[in-house]
Design a protein around this motif. Sequence first.
Motif, PDB file in Angstrom:
ATOM      1  N   ASP A   1     108.342  40.013  59.510  1.00 29.11           N
ATOM      2  CA  ASP A   1     108.164  40.826  58.303  1.00 29.11           C
ATOM      3  C   ASP A   1     107.666  39.966  57.136  1.00 29.11           C
ATOM      4  OD1 ASP A   1     108.930  43.113  59.602  1.00 29.11           O
ATOM      5  OD2 ASP A   1     111.003  43.119  58.844  1.00 29.11           O
ATOM      6  N   ASP A   2     108.207  38.736  57.001  1.00 27.08           N
ATOM      7  CA  ASP A   2     107.774  37.840  55.920  1.00 27.08           C
ATOM      8  C   ASP A   2     106.293  37.503  56.094  1.00 27.08           C
ATOM      9  OD1 ASP A   2     110.223  37.807  54.684  1.00 27.08           O
ATOM     10  OD2 ASP A   2     110.848  35.844  55.469  1.00 27.08           O
ATOM     11  N   ARG A   3     105.842  37.265  57.255  1.00 27.14           N
ATOM     12  CA  ARG A   3     104.436  36.917  57.509  1.00 27.14           C
ATOM     13  C   ARG A   3     103.553  38.131  57.232  1.00 27.14           C
ATOM     14  NH1 ARG A   3     106.988  33.575  61.349  1.00 27.14           N
ATOM     15  NH2 ARG A   3     106.402  31.428  61.025  1.00 27.14           N
ATOM     16  N   GLU A   4     104.025  39.290  57.753  1.00 29.38           N
ATOM     17  CA  GLU A   4     103.232  40.503  57.530  1.00 29.38           C
ATOM     18  C   GLU A   4     103.169  40.822  56.035  1.00 29.38           C
ATOM     19  OE1 GLU A   4     105.130  43.445  60.000  1.00 29.38           O
ATOM     20  OE2 GLU A   4     103.899  42.926  61.729  1.00 29.38           O
ATOM     21  N   ARG A   5     104.284  40.623  55.341  1.00 26.33           N
ATOM     22  CA  ARG A   5     104.315  40.864  53.903  1.00 26.33           C
ATOM     23  C   ARG A   5     103.349  39.920  53.181  1.00 26.33           C
ATOM     24  NH1 ARG A   5     109.612  40.408  53.702  1.00 26.33           N
ATOM     25  NH2 ARG A   5     110.341  42.390  54.260  1.00 26.33           N
TER      26      ARG A   5
ATOM     27  N   VAL B   1     100.719  38.560  54.371  1.00 30.15           N
ATOM     28  CA  VAL B   1      99.355  38.967  54.682  1.00 30.15           C
ATOM     29  C   VAL B   1      99.021  40.213  53.844  1.00 30.15           C
ATOM     30  CG1 VAL B   1      97.883  39.897  56.496  1.00 30.15           C
ATOM     31  CG2 VAL B   1      99.398  37.983  56.974  1.00 30.15           C
ATOM     32  N   LYS B   2      99.888  41.142  53.717  1.00 35.09           N
ATOM     33  CA  LYS B   2      99.658  42.359  52.947  1.00 35.09           C
ATOM     34  C   LYS B   2      99.504  42.025  51.474  1.00 35.09           C
ATOM     35  CE  LYS B   2     101.135  47.036  53.046  1.00 35.09           C
ATOM     36  NZ  LYS B   2     102.055  47.970  53.446  1.00 35.09           N
ATOM     37  N   VAL B   3     100.361  41.138  50.962  1.00 33.95           N
ATOM     38  CA  VAL B   3     100.262  40.754  49.553  1.00 33.95           C
ATOM     39  C   VAL B   3      98.915  40.084  49.339  1.00 33.95           C
ATOM     40  CG1 VAL B   3     101.223  39.203  47.801  1.00 33.95           C
ATOM     41  CG2 VAL B   3     102.742  40.634  49.144  1.00 33.95           C
ATOM     42  N   LYS B   4      98.469  39.282  50.250  1.00 35.90           N
ATOM     43  CA  LYS B   4      97.178  38.601  50.115  1.00 35.90           C
ATOM     44  C   LYS B   4      96.060  39.614  50.142  1.00 35.90           C
ATOM     45  CE  LYS B   4      97.379  34.040  52.058  1.00 35.90           C
ATOM     46  NZ  LYS B   4      96.877  33.218  53.064  1.00 35.90           N
ATOM     47  N   SER B   5      96.172  40.572  50.975  1.00 32.31           N
ATOM     48  CA  SER B   5      95.113  41.568  51.038  1.00 32.31           C
ATOM     49  C   SER B   5      95.138  42.442  49.794  1.00 32.31           C
ATOM     50  CB  SER B   5      95.227  42.401  52.321  1.00 32.31           C
ATOM     51  OG  SER B   5      96.297  43.277  52.244  1.00 32.31           O
ATOM     52  N   LEU B   6      96.246  42.673  49.225  1.00 28.43           N
ATOM     53  CA  LEU B   6      96.342  43.478  48.025  1.00 28.43           C
ATOM     54  C   LEU B   6      95.886  42.669  46.820  1.00 28.43           C
ATOM     55  CD1 LEU B   6      99.746  45.338  48.390  1.00 28.43           C
ATOM     56  CD2 LEU B   6      97.490  46.314  48.564  1.00 28.43           C
TER      57      LEU B   6
END
Length: 178
Positions: free
Chosen positions: A164-168, A170-175
Amino acid sequence: NVNGSAFANGAATAANQPPDVDPSLHVRAASAEDELKPREKAAIKKEDHGMGRRLSKIIKSEAKAEKAALHVALKELAEIQKLQKESIKEEAMSHTKHSRALSDARKAEMELLVARTASEREQASLRAAGEVLEVSRKHARETTEMLREKMEEVERLRVYKQVDDRERAVKVKSLVGE
């Protein structure tokens, strides 16, 4: 033994009863007495007196024998009394030994009961301790199983959190646009 003594029924010569004779004998003696001359009567009386002296010696001799028999009987009585005294003493000693044996047996029986009670108490304590041990072991196994389950849960949660931390990230980076 009363029948064993020669003088158990008294002396034979000491009987004061006249002998059992035919009553006609007295009549015959009186009749003959009337026919005798004084000289013949004196001769018979002298012979009678001699027999009386001889009979007197026999009676005295029997008296000595009776005295000796009494002495023997008294000696036997003393011996029997001595045996009786020893028998009573032996009986008393036997009674004392029996009383001691009875007391010892009762004491041993009481000791056995005390020991049996203590043994039963210790056996009960051992059974109770064994039951407590089994309950403690079961509890320890259950606790260990709970720990294993909790460890697996924590490990899953940790893995999920990492993912979840990695996915988060990645999502924060994409946002954010990076």
